[in-house]
Scaffold this motif. Structure first.
Motif, PDB file in Angstrom:
ATOM      1  N   ASP A 313      -6.425   8.585  30.659  1.00  0.00           N
ATOM      2  CA  ASP A 313      -5.868   7.329  31.136  1.00  0.00           C
ATOM      3  C   ASP A 313      -6.558   6.103  30.544  1.00  0.00           C
ATOM      4  OD1 ASP A 313      -8.265   7.394  32.465  1.00  0.00           O
ATOM      5  OD2 ASP A 313      -7.441   7.110  34.468  1.00  0.00           O
ATOM      6  N   THR A 314      -7.485   6.312  29.603  1.00  0.00           N
ATOM      7  CA  THR A 314      -8.268   5.215  29.050  1.00  0.00           C
ATOM      8  C   THR A 314      -8.401   5.367  27.547  1.00  0.00           C
ATOM      9  OG1 THR A 314      -9.562   5.049  31.102  1.00  0.00           O
ATOM     10  CG2 THR A 314     -10.501   4.025  29.143  1.00  0.00           C
ATOM     11  N   LEU A 315      -8.306   4.238  26.847  1.00  0.00           N
ATOM     12  CA  LEU A 315      -8.641   4.180  25.432  1.00  0.00           C
ATOM     13  C   LEU A 315     -10.010   3.526  25.321  1.00  0.00           C
ATOM     14  CD1 LEU A 315      -7.613   4.672  22.506  1.00  0.00           C
ATOM     15  CD2 LEU A 315      -6.897   2.267  22.492  1.00  0.00           C
ATOM     16  N   PHE A 316     -10.948   4.252  24.704  1.00  0.00           N
ATOM     17  CA  PHE A 316     -12.324   3.771  24.583  1.00  0.00           C
ATOM     18  C   PHE A 316     -12.550   3.226  23.178  1.00  0.00           C
ATOM     19  CE2 PHE A 316     -12.334   7.265  27.646  1.00  0.00           C
ATOM     20  CZ  PHE A 316     -13.038   6.731  28.718  1.00  0.00           C
ATOM     21  N   GLY A 317     -12.717   1.929  23.053  1.00  0.00           N
ATOM     22  CA  GLY A 317     -13.052   1.346  21.764  1.00  0.00           C
ATOM     23  C   GLY A 317     -14.528   1.528  21.471  1.00  0.00           C
ATOM     24  N   ARG A 318     -14.841   1.967  20.244  1.00  0.00           N
ATOM     25  CA  ARG A 318     -16.243   2.191  19.915  1.00  0.00           C
ATOM     26  C   ARG A 318     -16.678   1.341  18.716  1.00  0.00           C
ATOM     27  NH1 ARG A 318     -19.295   1.805  21.323  1.00  0.00           N
ATOM     28  NH2 ARG A 318     -20.900   3.099  20.454  1.00  0.00           N
ATOM     29  N   ASN A 319     -16.755   1.883  17.535  1.00  0.00           N
ATOM     30  CA  ASN A 319     -17.375   1.187  16.408  1.00  0.00           C
ATOM     31  C   ASN A 319     -16.345   0.490  15.529  1.00  0.00           C
ATOM     32  OD1 ASN A 319     -18.933   4.123  16.710  1.00  0.00           O
ATOM     33  ND2 ASN A 319     -20.268   2.338  16.781  1.00  0.00           N
ATOM     34  N   TRP A 320     -16.772  -0.612  14.967  1.00  0.00           N
ATOM     35  CA  TRP A 320     -15.951  -1.408  14.047  1.00  0.00           C
ATOM     36  C   TRP A 320     -16.777  -1.703  12.813  1.00  0.00           C
ATOM     37  CZ3 TRP A 320     -12.403  -4.836  11.969  1.00  0.00           C
ATOM     38  CH2 TRP A 320     -12.906  -5.971  11.334  1.00  0.00           C
ATOM     39  N   GLY A 321     -16.081  -1.889  11.684  1.00  0.00           N
ATOM     40  CA  GLY A 321     -16.774  -2.308  10.472  1.00  0.00           C
ATOM     41  C   GLY A 321     -15.789  -2.831   9.452  1.00  0.00           C
ATOM     42  N   ALA A 322     -16.295  -3.567   8.467  1.00  0.00           N
ATOM     43  CA  ALA A 322     -15.434  -4.140   7.435  1.00  0.00           C
ATOM     44  C   ALA A 322     -16.240  -4.377   6.175  1.00  0.00           C
ATOM     45  CB  ALA A 322     -14.819  -5.456   7.915  1.00  0.00           C
ATOM     46  N   ILE A 323     -15.560  -4.281   5.038  1.00  0.00           N
ATOM     47  CA  ILE A 323     -16.190  -4.642   3.765  1.00  0.00           C
ATOM     48  C   ILE A 323     -15.566  -5.905   3.180  1.00  0.00           C
ATOM     49  CG2 ILE A 323     -16.980  -2.323   3.199  1.00  0.00           C
ATOM     50  CD1 ILE A 323     -14.510  -2.013   1.410  1.00  0.00           C
ATOM     51  N   GLU A 324     -14.486  -6.366   3.803  1.00  0.00           N
ATOM     52  CA  GLU A 324     -13.936  -7.685   3.529  1.00  0.00           C
ATOM     53  C   GLU A 324     -13.768  -8.394   4.859  1.00  0.00           C
ATOM     54  OE1 GLU A 324     -10.317  -7.878   1.324  1.00  0.00           O
ATOM     55  OE2 GLU A 324     -11.064  -6.639  -0.339  1.00  0.00           O
ATOM     56  N   HIS A 325     -14.000  -9.682   4.873  1.00  0.00           N
ATOM     57  CA  HIS A 325     -13.939 -10.413   6.139  1.00  0.00           C
ATOM     58  C   HIS A 325     -12.832 -11.452   6.074  1.00  0.00           C
ATOM     59  CE1 HIS A 325     -17.567  -8.412   7.497  1.00  0.00           C
ATOM     60  NE2 HIS A 325     -18.027  -8.577   6.271  1.00  0.00           N
ATOM     61  N   HIS A 326     -11.894 -11.334   7.017  1.00  0.00           N
ATOM     62  CA  HIS A 326     -10.729 -12.209   7.091  1.00  0.00           C
ATOM     63  C   HIS A 326     -10.630 -12.765   8.511  1.00  0.00           C
ATOM     64  CE1 HIS A 326      -9.071 -10.821   3.184  1.00  0.00           C
ATOM     65  NE2 HIS A 326      -9.674  -9.684   3.510  1.00  0.00           N
ATOM     66  N   PRO A 327     -10.178 -13.998   8.653  1.00  0.00           N
ATOM     67  CA  PRO A 327     -10.085 -14.602   9.991  1.00  0.00           C
ATOM     68  C   PRO A 327      -9.269 -13.743  10.954  1.00  0.00           C
ATOM     69  CG  PRO A 327      -9.692 -16.255   8.296  1.00  0.00           C
ATOM     70  CD  PRO A 327      -9.743 -14.924   7.595  1.00  0.00           C
ATOM     71  N   PHE A 328      -9.843 -13.513  12.113  1.00  0.00           N
ATOM     72  CA  PHE A 328      -9.184 -12.834  13.235  1.00  0.00           C
ATOM     73  C   PHE A 328      -8.887 -11.354  12.995  1.00  0.00           C
ATOM     74  CE2 PHE A 328      -7.547 -17.301  13.270  1.00  0.00           C
ATOM     75  CZ  PHE A 328      -8.399 -17.757  14.282  1.00  0.00           C
ATOM     76  N   LEU A 329      -9.308 -10.790  11.864  1.00  0.00           N
ATOM     77  CA  LEU A 329      -9.021  -9.378  11.615  1.00  0.00           C
ATOM     78  C   LEU A 329      -9.739  -8.488  12.627  1.00  0.00           C
ATOM     79  CD1 LEU A 329      -7.562  -7.323   9.851  1.00  0.00           C
ATOM     80  CD2 LEU A 329      -9.569  -7.302   8.341  1.00  0.00           C
ATOM     81  N   HIS A 330     -10.946  -8.853  13.002  1.00  0.00           N
ATOM     82  CA  HIS A 330     -11.701  -8.090  14.003  1.00  0.00           C
ATOM     83  C   HIS A 330     -10.931  -8.031  15.320  1.00  0.00           C
ATOM     84  CE1 HIS A 330     -14.807  -8.026  17.318  1.00  0.00           C
ATOM     85  NE2 HIS A 330     -15.033  -6.891  16.709  1.00  0.00           N
ATOM     86  N   PHE A 331     -10.380  -9.163  15.762  1.00  0.00           N
ATOM     87  CA  PHE A 331      -9.640  -9.177  17.023  1.00  0.00           C
ATOM     88  C   PHE A 331      -8.390  -8.305  16.928  1.00  0.00           C
ATOM     89  CE2 PHE A 331     -11.327 -13.767  17.505  1.00  0.00           C
ATOM     90  CZ  PHE A 331     -12.555 -13.287  17.952  1.00  0.00           C
ATOM     91  N   GLU A 332      -7.690  -8.374  15.803  1.00  0.00           N
ATOM     92  CA  GLU A 332      -6.476  -7.587  15.637  1.00  0.00           C
ATOM     93  C   GLU A 332      -6.779  -6.094  15.647  1.00  0.00           C
ATOM     94  OE1 GLU A 332      -2.584  -6.376  15.081  1.00  0.00           O
ATOM     95  OE2 GLU A 332      -3.365  -8.349  15.662  1.00  0.00           O
ATOM     96  N   VAL A 333      -7.766  -5.690  14.865  1.00  0.00           N
ATOM     97  CA  VAL A 333      -8.061  -4.264  14.719  1.00  0.00           C
ATOM     98  C   VAL A 333      -8.680  -3.689  15.988  1.00  0.00           C
ATOM     99  CG1 VAL A 333      -9.496  -2.603  13.458  1.00  0.00           C
ATOM    100  CG2 VAL A 333      -8.240  -4.367  12.209  1.00  0.00           C
ATOM    101  N   CYS A 334      -9.556  -4.433  16.625  1.00  0.00           N
ATOM    102  CA  CYS A 334     -10.305  -3.885  17.767  1.00  0.00           C
ATOM    103  C   CYS A 334      -9.608  -4.090  19.111  1.00  0.00           C
ATOM    104  CB  CYS A 334     -11.690  -4.519  17.834  1.00  0.00           C
ATOM    105  SG  CYS A 334     -12.770  -4.057  16.474  1.00  0.00           S
TER     106      CYS A 334
END
Length: 416
Positions: A313-334
């Motif tokens: 019943d739960t989605l657990f978000g864990r690790n994030w990473g990037a080799i290119e940095h774009h505005p708001f991409l972290h919020f979209e992906v995570c």
């Protein structure tokens, strides 16, 4: 008739525990034939939640496969300061309860911070390390910590495990036992055995029966609704595409790319990332159905990604990473992709990991987390107890204020 004796034992590797026995304690699935056609379970003791269905009980982080991947990949081992000391309670020769436990030589990778306690104790002439950590390594996600098989006396086995943790503390010359990200019922239960109570907060998203992401947006006030729409649009402005991979769609090439993201971000944030490359291959081999890998691609090349684990019943978000940095991409992906997935799967909650008040503007609200701490030294225990009383009051007040400041529409707000 006299009750059978409970035998306590600590083992130094999950490989010493059959997967069938571990999972019967960690994620028990009832015999459908015993339920009269109803997939409903009632808690038989003080450690369980309210009556629930078997499909609502699965937590991937306490599975045998997850701990096996941590240990077999040398991510959690004595060399990294996470020496396994899993506590078993056996009844009539059968494993009836387990506490996943580690003998630790530091306080890294826990997300419940006690370094101040260690410094104070050592300045006073004490020795804080080793300590015992009853948790899932590197994983700030709430779940069961006293794993007890169905069909046994829950309270009796729970009492044995609580006492066993204190006995293991003495046997290993540890200063303390820390049961972190426990369920609230376990937190209260352990307090009855002399464990100190600590709270903290994370930020979780809750599904109110939404059918589409737009349904969620409609519950926000105008400013936040417009901001999220703009962030989602701008995140993809540079020809970026998003791909949700799970099961067989997750190839070793995808793991290679994600591991590069993890190492790049982890090296900047922590100095030394915890998880090895082998860990991800083992997860892919044995738990792919429980993994959601959100990957961003640009010009045919993976550039960012986030790993999530799928509970019942739960989605657990864990690790994030990037080799290119774009505005708001972290919020979209995570965050936003996690909400999309949860709505599509009918999941009730998205847990987005530790810290981050910036999550509030994205619809993630404060959620109390619980940990219980047994401190062997009476002087240190008294000082920490007084500190925790004040800290719990602060956490509760902060959660109230942050919730009131959340992005959701109030009754007097404009219609959507």
């Amino acid at each position: 008739m006299a009750s059978s004796e409970i035998i306590l034992e600590a083992v130094s590797s999950i490989s010493q525990i059959p997967a069938r026995d571990w999972d019967a304690c960690a994620n028990p699935v009832p015999d459908p034939g015993s339920l009269d056609g109803l997939d409903t379970l009632a808690s038989s003791g003080p450690l369980g939640a309210a009556p629930t269905t078997s499909r609502q009980r699965y937590n991937p982080f306490v599975s045998h496969a997850f701990f096996s991947a941590l240990e077999a990949s040398n991510s959690a081992c004595a060399r990294t300061g996470w020496g396994p000391r899993h506590l078993l309670a056996k009844l009539d020769g059968k494993i009836a309860g387990i506490v996943p436990c580690f003998l630790k030589s530091h306080s890294q990778g826990e997300y419940v911070f006690d370094r101040g306690w260690a410094d104070a104790y050592e300045r006073a002439g004490g020795r804080y390390y080793p300590k015992l950590q009853a948790s899932v390594p590197f994983t700030p996600a709430t779940g069961p910590r006293l794993l007890i098989r169905d069909g046994v006396d829950q309270e009796r086995i729970g009492n044995a495990l609580a006492g066993g943790l204190m006995g293991l503390c003495d046997a290993t010359s540890a200063s303390s036992v820390h049961v972190t990200f426990a369920r609230e019922a376990e937190w209260k239960f352990l307090a009855e055995h002399g464990f100190l109570q600590r709270t903290d907060q994370q930020f979780h998203w809750h599904n109110q029966g939404y059918r589409h992401f737009e349904d969620f947006l409609a519950t926000l006030n105008s400013r936040h609704r417009k901001a999220i729409k703009r962030e989602r649009r701008d995140a993809l402005a540079n020809g970026i595409t998003i791909h949700a991979l799970t099961g067989r769609d997750i190839t070793e090439d995808a793991w290679d790319a994600f591991f590069a993201f993890y190492m790049e971000t982890g090296s900047r944030k922590w100095g030394r990332p915890y998880l090895t490359r082998t860990f991800f291959s083992l997860i892919g081999e044995n738990m792919a159905k429980d993994v959601l890998l959100i990957m961003a691609q640009r010009n045919g090349r993976w550039i960012a990604g986030a790993i999530n684990f799928i509970g019942s019943d739960t989605l657990f978000g864990r690790n994030w990473g990037a080799i290119e940095h774009h505005p708001f991409l972290h919020f979209e992906v995570c965050y936003y992709q996690a909400i999309d997935f949860a709505i599509g799967r009918g999941l009730k909650t998205v847990e987005a990991g530790a810290q981050g008040e910036h999550k509030i503007a994205r619809g993630y609200l404060p959620q109390t987390t619980f940990s219980a701490h047994y401190i062997a030294d009476a002087g240190l225990r008294g000082a920490i107890d007084e500190y925790l009383r004040r800290e719990r009051a602060y956490v509760a007040e902060a959660a109230r204020e942050l919730t009131e400041a959340g992005p959701f529409r109030k009754a007097a707000d404009e219609p959507s």
